[in-house]
Design a protein around this motif. Structure first.
Motif, mmCIF file in Angstrom:
data_model
loop_
_atom_site.group_PDB
_atom_site.id
_atom_site.type_symbol
_atom_site.label_atom_id
_atom_site.label_comp_id
_atom_site.label_asym_id
_atom_site.label_seq_id
_atom_site.Cartn_x
_atom_site.Cartn_y
_atom_site.Cartn_z
ATOM 1 N N UNK A 144 -47.257 -6.837 35.460
ATOM 2 C CA UNK A 144 -47.048 -5.440 35.876
ATOM 3 C C UNK A 144 -45.578 -5.167 36.169
ATOM 4 N N UNK A 145 -44.935 -6.071 36.912
ATOM 5 C CA UNK A 145 -43.508 -5.913 37.222
ATOM 6 C C UNK A 145 -42.657 -5.925 35.956
ATOM 7 N N UNK A 146 -43.019 -6.805 35.016
ATOM 8 C CA UNK A 146 -42.266 -6.901 33.761
ATOM 9 C C UNK A 146 -42.361 -5.590 32.976
ATOM 10 N N UNK A 147 -43.556 -4.996 32.953
ATOM 11 C CA UNK A 147 -43.735 -3.715 32.256
ATOM 12 C C UNK A 147 -42.938 -2.594 32.939
ATOM 13 N N UNK A 148 -42.862 -2.621 34.273
ATOM 14 C CA UNK A 148 -42.058 -1.615 34.991
ATOM 15 C C UNK A 148 -40.589 -1.733 34.566
ATOM 16 N N UNK A 149 -40.082 -2.964 34.519
ATOM 17 C CA UNK A 149 -38.690 -3.179 34.094
ATOM 18 C C UNK A 149 -38.479 -2.690 32.672
ATOM 19 N N UNK A 150 -39.442 -2.990 31.788
ATOM 20 C CA UNK A 150 -39.316 -2.577 30.394
ATOM 21 C C UNK A 150 -39.368 -1.054 30.276
ATOM 22 N N UNK A 151 -40.190 -0.415 31.094
ATOM 23 C CA UNK A 151 -40.309 1.046 31.110
ATOM 24 C C UNK A 151 -38.949 1.688 31.376
ATOM 25 N N UNK A 152 -38.236 1.174 32.384
ATOM 26 C CA UNK A 152 -36.948 1.775 32.736
ATOM 27 C C UNK A 152 -35.805 1.297 31.834
ATOM 28 N N UNK A 153 -35.944 0.105 31.252
ATOM 29 C CA UNK A 153 -34.865 -0.437 30.414
ATOM 30 C C UNK A 153 -34.912 0.110 28.986
ATOM 31 N N UNK A 154 -36.084 0.513 28.532
ATOM 32 C CA UNK A 154 -36.240 0.846 27.103
ATOM 33 C C UNK A 154 -36.866 2.223 26.880
ATOM 34 N N UNK A 155 -36.265 3.247 27.441
ATOM 35 C CA UNK A 155 -36.625 4.612 27.056
ATOM 36 C C UNK A 155 -37.773 5.274 27.767
ATOM 37 N N UNK A 156 -38.337 4.658 28.794
ATOM 38 C CA UNK A 156 -39.378 5.288 29.619
ATOM 39 C C UNK A 156 -40.573 5.776 28.803
ATOM 40 N N UNK A 164 -46.475 4.859 27.617
ATOM 41 C CA UNK A 164 -47.449 3.791 27.370
ATOM 42 C C UNK A 164 -47.129 2.558 28.217
ATOM 43 N N UNK A 165 -45.822 2.276 28.400
ATOM 44 C CA UNK A 165 -45.418 1.120 29.211
ATOM 45 C C UNK A 165 -45.776 1.326 30.674
ATOM 46 N N UNK A 166 -45.628 2.565 31.141
ATOM 47 C CA UNK A 166 -46.014 2.893 32.522
ATOM 48 C C UNK A 166 -47.505 2.627 32.727
ATOM 49 N N UNK A 167 -48.321 3.054 31.752
ATOM 50 C CA UNK A 167 -49.768 2.827 31.845
ATOM 51 C C UNK A 167 -50.103 1.341 31.792
ATOM 52 N N UNK A 168 -49.367 0.592 30.967
ATOM 53 C CA UNK A 168 -49.615 -0.852 30.879
ATOM 54 C C UNK A 168 -49.280 -1.545 32.207
ATOM 55 N N UNK A 169 -48.220 -1.075 32.863
ATOM 56 C CA UNK A 169 -47.861 -1.631 34.173
ATOM 57 C C UNK A 169 -48.969 -1.363 35.188
ATOM 58 N N UNK A 170 -49.436 -0.124 35.232
ATOM 59 C CA UNK A 170 -50.490 0.236 36.194
ATOM 60 C C UNK A 170 -51.786 -0.523 35.889
ATOM 61 N N UNK A 171 -52.082 -0.709 34.608
ATOM 62 C CA UNK A 171 -53.285 -1.467 34.222
ATOM 63 C C UNK A 171 -53.184 -2.925 34.662
ATOM 64 N N UNK A 172 -51.979 -3.511 34.504
ATOM 65 C CA UNK A 172 -51.789 -4.913 34.907
ATOM 66 C C UNK A 172 -51.939 -5.065 36.424
ATOM 67 N N UNK A 173 -51.382 -4.119 37.191
ATOM 68 C CA UNK A 173 -51.538 -4.169 38.652
ATOM 69 C C UNK A 173 -53.018 -4.057 39.038
ATOM 70 N N UNK A 174 -53.732 -3.139 38.367
ATOM 71 C CA UNK A 174 -55.167 -2.952 38.661
ATOM 72 C C UNK A 174 -55.954 -4.218 38.321
ATOM 73 N N UNK A 175 -55.607 -4.853 37.209
ATOM 74 C CA UNK A 175 -56.294 -6.083 36.798
ATOM 75 C C UNK A 175 -56.023 -7.203 37.789
#
Length: 444
Positions: A190-202, A205-216
């Motif tokens: 989840x943390x990795x997806x958050x970093x990727x969200x802000x590093x690569x164009x926001x 889909x990446x935001x949703x993947x981060x939230x899904x990973x935290x939920x999992x």
């Protein structure tokens, strides 16, 4: 060898080490599952309770130290015991360094030594340990630790940083694949997806993947819902996504789970102050006096649409054609293609720890709405009296309740100042800079 075993020494040593390993494993379980045996009201005692348990475990280890101190497994156990604390321990580093020298194939030794280097601030040393452990055996601990280190290592430029973050996501994914029931690995992903969200164009889909990973993470591991860092990091993303109620709830929960961590309650307070100010400024239209407001609005007409009135205008969605100006009161929740919102700026808001440049605008019907503009350069802003056109506005109705306080207002989200027309002109490329959001989990 059979003779020695008959004498009992190697067998006895093995049993002793197994007993000590169970003690150290119990110590980690006590720390990680603290709230399974303690109430949240006792959260303030967690650090001291873990320190007490560490001392007890250390005493039991030291009772056996005289005849086990030359054993790599014993040195690993002592190093792991000391590593349970959040801070660097020189004694732990020494024990673990000796352990891996005695037994270079000791994967747990390399991983724990890497964590000590990391706590010391030696990211290169930590990376080398985790990489070395992976050369011995592919394992989830090395992979997820390497994922975190890669995100923290300095990069020569933005492109290099983006590559490191993408590699970090790949490492975290591999950790999850090795054990899909490990909540910590899902949390790190989840943390990795958050970093990727802000590093690569926001990319949303990446935001949703981060939230899904935290939920999992919370779904597969009951202890994960008690990670203060998970709630804090997720709330940082919630705030950026303007899910303000969820963000406040998460910051509050992180503060309950770790009362010694100052940042969650501070972020909760900042966001509450922001919402109070926004609500007040919308209600009183930025405290602009009636006569001045009428004068400002008297100059508001469709000529302010500027390039938006041209049949060749290309909207953010790629639609070509002029935009139709609409009153703010007619704009419902959602996206409005083919339409432009038009108004005069009546206030702007600079808040501590802000993620967006915030301003309020009023249309010719004197309806006031708040506008949140993301990815703005520090030098960019609008002034009271400026005419602003928002092509194809994304309107949101915010209804938030938190700790007996309620907020209800409408807002428009703008993902870049380049999308705005200010005083009839498009904004230059220097008005934009990618948002950098601080999410500082204590474990990273």
């Amino acid at each position: 060898m059979a003779e020695d075993e008959k004498n009992g020494e190697p067998g006895e040593e093995k049993n002793e080490l197994q007993t000590l390993k169970e003690l150290v494993d119990d110590l980690y379980n006590f720390r990680d599952c603290y709230f399974e045996s303690h109430s949240e009201e006792e959260a303030g005692r967690k650090q001291s309770d873990v320190a007490q348990e560490t001392e007890k475990t250390l005493r039991k280890l030291e009772e056996k130290e005289d005849y086990l101190k030359h054993k790599a497994e014993f040195l690993l156990l002592k190093g792991r015991c000391l590593n349970v604390a959040p801070d660097f321990s020189a004694v732990a580093e020494e024990c673990l360094s000796r352990a891996v020298k005695l037994e270079p194939g000791l994967v747990d030794g390399w991983n724990t030594l890497g964590e000590q280097y990391w706590k010391k601030g030696d990211l290169i040393g930590a990376k080398n340990c985790f990489t070395g452990a992976l050369q011995q055996s592919k394992n989830k601990v090395s992979l997820r630790n390497l994922s975190m280190v890669l995100r923290q290592l300095p990069a020569v430029d933005r492109e290099a940083h983006g590559k490191q973050v993408m590699e970090s996501v790949d490492m975290a994914k591999q950790a999850v694949q090795l054990d899909v029931t490990d909540g910590m690995s899902w949390y790190i992903l989840g943390n990795a997806y958050v970093s990727l969200f802000f590093a690569c164009g926001q990319n949303p889909q990446l935001s949703q993947q981060a939230l899904s990973a935290y939920a999992q993470s919370e779904k597969v591991d009951r202890a994960a819902s008690c990670y203060p860092e998970l709630h804090f990091n997720r709330s940082t993303l919630f705030q950026y996504e303007e899910m303000f109620g969820s963000a406040l709830g998460g910051f509050s929960r992180a503060a309950v789970l770790d009362p010694s961590w100052a940042e969650p309650p501070e972020r909760e307070k900042q966001l509450l102050d922001y919402l109070r100010k926004v609500t007040e400024l919308i209600q009183n239209k930025g405290k602009v006096k009636s006569r001045r407001l009428r004068t400002m609005l008297s100059t508001l007409n469709t000529s302010a649409l500027g390039p938006c009135s041209s049949p060749q205008f290309r909207s953010p969605t790629g639609r070509v054609g002029s935009l139709e100006p609409r009153m703010l009161s007619s704009l419902t929740h959602g996206h409005h293609p083919g339409v432009a919102a038009l108004g005069k700026v009546v206030f702007s808001l600079a808040t501590e720890g802000r993620m967006a440049f915030t301003f309020g605008m009023v249309d010719s019907e004197e309806t006031c709405i708040v506008v949140m503009v993301y990815n703005t350069a520090d030098s960019w802003g609008v002034l009271i009296g400026d005419t602003v056109v928002i092509p194809e506005p994304q309107v949101k109705r915010n209804s938030i309740t938190h700790k007996y306080e309620s907020f209800d207002f409408r807002s428009i989200r703008v993902d870049s100042p380049l999308l705005l027309i200010v005083n009839g002109k498009k904004q230059n490329v220097h008005s934009q800079i990618a948002t950098s959001v601080s999410y500082k989990p204590q474990s990273e």
